[in-house]
Scaffold this motif. Structure first.
Motif, PDB file in Angstrom:
ATOM      1  N   HIS A 120       0.811  -1.217   0.000  1.00  0.00           N
ATOM      2  CA  HIS A 120       0.000   0.000   0.000  1.00  0.00           C
ATOM      3  C   HIS A 120       0.851   1.277   0.000  1.00  0.00           C
ATOM      4  O   HIS A 120       0.291   2.367   0.078  1.00  0.00           O
ATOM      5  N   ARG A 285      -3.096  12.849   8.590  1.00  0.00           N
ATOM      6  CA  ARG A 285      -3.421  13.894   7.627  1.00  0.00           C
ATOM      7  C   ARG A 285      -2.947  15.252   8.151  1.00  0.00           C
ATOM      8  O   ARG A 285      -2.384  16.066   7.405  1.00  0.00           O
ATOM      9  N   GLU A 317      -6.654  -3.176   6.443  1.00  0.00           N
ATOM     10  CA  GLU A 317      -7.646  -2.351   5.754  1.00  0.00           C
ATOM     11  C   GLU A 317      -7.507  -0.882   6.143  1.00  0.00           C
ATOM     12  O   GLU A 317      -7.621   0.017   5.298  1.00  0.00           O
ATOM     13  N   ALA A 320      -4.487   0.688   4.425  1.00  0.00           N
ATOM     14  CA  ALA A 320      -4.810   1.024   3.039  1.00  0.00           C
ATOM     15  C   ALA A 320      -5.621   2.322   2.987  1.00  0.00           C
ATOM     16  O   ALA A 320      -5.376   3.187   2.128  1.00  0.00           O
ATOM     17  N   GLN A 321      -6.552   2.484   3.924  1.00  0.00           N
ATOM     18  CA  GLN A 321      -7.358   3.709   3.991  1.00  0.00           C
ATOM     19  C   GLN A 321      -6.474   4.913   4.321  1.00  0.00           C
ATOM     20  O   GLN A 321      -6.639   5.998   3.758  1.00  0.00           O
ATOM     21  N   MET A 323      -3.302   5.396   3.598  1.00  0.00           N
ATOM     22  CA  MET A 323      -2.507   5.809   2.443  1.00  0.00           C
ATOM     23  C   MET A 323      -3.369   6.527   1.405  1.00  0.00           C
ATOM     24  O   MET A 323      -2.927   7.477   0.752  1.00  0.00           O
ATOM     25  N   GLN A 324      -4.592   6.092   1.268  1.00  0.00           N
ATOM     26  CA  GLN A 324      -5.506   6.724   0.313  1.00  0.00           C
ATOM     27  C   GLN A 324      -5.877   8.138   0.774  1.00  0.00           C
ATOM     28  O   GLN A 324      -5.898   9.083  -0.023  1.00  0.00           O
ATOM     29  N   GLU A 325      -6.165   8.288   2.063  1.00  0.00           N
ATOM     30  CA  GLU A 325      -6.578   9.589   2.578  1.00  0.00           C
ATOM     31  C   GLU A 325      -5.404  10.559   2.735  1.00  0.00           C
ATOM     32  O   GLU A 325      -5.597  11.776   2.754  1.00  0.00           O
ATOM     33  N   LYS A 327      -2.895  11.003   0.619  1.00  0.00           N
ATOM     34  CA  LYS A 327      -2.395  11.521  -0.656  1.00  0.00           C
ATOM     35  C   LYS A 327      -2.756  12.979  -0.934  1.00  0.00           C
ATOM     36  O   LYS A 327      -1.865  13.793  -1.225  1.00  0.00           O
TER      37      LYS A 327
END
Length: 337
Positions: A120, A285, A317, A320-321, A323-325, A327
């Motif tokens: 991820h 974040r 899970e 993975a969330q 890394m997505q948030e 970006k």
């Protein structure tokens, strides 16, 4: 003191001044820049004044470094340092995500987590082989066997490793197996250990103490730098306050402040900073938004069975969330994951 030379000064002429500084019993520093050469002198200011360097025709300016911490300050180096953990840069244009379990528990546990976090987007693997625990009855880590497993995981995944060193006697074994040595919060002011890791030249991830001020953190980094090792990554991991809703209070003020005062890269540990896995993603974040150079987070594929700090570890899970948030916040800060 900082001695700024005139643009026409050569390296040979700079060395002549450095020799004068050293012969006076001061520590000389050579810091060539893009436009001109800057020299430094650490020691008794009264001795330096007797050299009358401001009268040298090649010297443009002589000015004191006002902070107690010298080498890690922006007064000595205006541009940001980039520290490499193996082949991974921390600092600069990249936002580094270091992830892995709090403790190395078994080969299967470590390899499964390493595969997931790498898949991820994590760039370095963290894992504790030696664990400082508040209770003597809690799991203390696998020791050298854990280091060997981290080395094995690194070779299998290509990710460099980060692991904590707790005492001087462990330094050599960690240097044999690990790419970056972590100084934990409880050891931030263990000056013998700081000097020992300073002599290794290895990248050092220095965590802020439980109740340490920012100046104390930077002075701890100064010990490592003074021992000959400039490869230091500072880590804000939360401090102890009167608040009990979270494990610690994550001081993101410190990140912005340190970036103004020091050239060293700064990463944030939202896992220890909050102690609550549901808060790790929003605080990650925030770390990116405030200017951190990366984060170090804990991840475990089955936190309920973790031998240490399972309550703050991200599941696969959730990682993975994360890394997505992360970006868009990283990109808004002018960096890339």
């Amino acid at each position: 003191m900082i001695i700024v030379l005139k643009p026409q000064a050569t390296e040979q002429e700079a060395k002549h001044i450095l020799n004068k500084i050293e012969n006076a019993g001061l520590k000389p520093l050579y810091m060539p820049g893009v436009e001109r050469i800057v020299l430094g002198a650490l020691g008794d200011e009264r001795v330096l004044q007797k050299l009358h360097l401001e009268s040298d025709p090649l010297v443009e300016e002589v000015k004191p470094i006002l902070t107690k911490y010298k080498m890690v300050s922006r007064e000595v180096q205006a541009h940001n340092s980039v520290v490499r953990i193996g082949n991974v840069p921390v600092g600069g244009d990249k936002f580094a995500v270091i992830a892995g379990p709090c403790s190395v528990e078994s080969e299967q546990q470590l390899m499964s987590v390493a595969d997931v976090v790498k898949g991820h987007g994590a760039v370095a693997l963290r894992g504790g082989a030696y664990k400082p625990r508040t209770s003597p009855y809690d799991f203390q880590g696998m020791g050298v066997e854990g280091l060997k497993l981290l080395k094995q995981a690194s070779e299998a995944t290509g990710m460099p490793t980060v692991s904590e060193v707790m005492e001087v006697g462990q330094v050599d074994s960690l240097c044999e197996y690990i790419d970056c040595l972590q100084i934990g919060a409880r050891n931030m002011q263990n000056y013998g250990l700081l000097k020992a890791v300073g002599e290794t030249g290895k990248p050092i991830l220095l965590k802020r103490g439980l109740s340490a001020t920012i100046e104390e953190l930077l002075l701890a980094a100064e010990y490592i730098y003074d021992a000959g090792n400039p490869n230091i990554i500072l880590c804000e991991r939360g401090i102890r306050t009167f608040e009990t809703a979270t494990r610690n209070t994550l001081d993101l003020n410190a990140v912005a402040y340190i970036k103004q005062r020091s050239h060293l890269p700064v990463v944030v540990d939202p896992s220890h900073g909050t102690g609550v896995r549901e808060l790790v993603i929003p605080l990650s974040r925030a770390a990116a938004a405030v200017g951190a150079d990366g984060i170090i987070v804990e991840s475990h594929l089955n936190p309920a069975e973790a031998l240490s700090d399972g309550h703050q570890a991200l599941t696969g899970e959730m990682f993975a969330q994360l890394m997505q948030e992360l970006k868009p916040f990283v990109e808004a800060a002018g960096r890339t994951l």
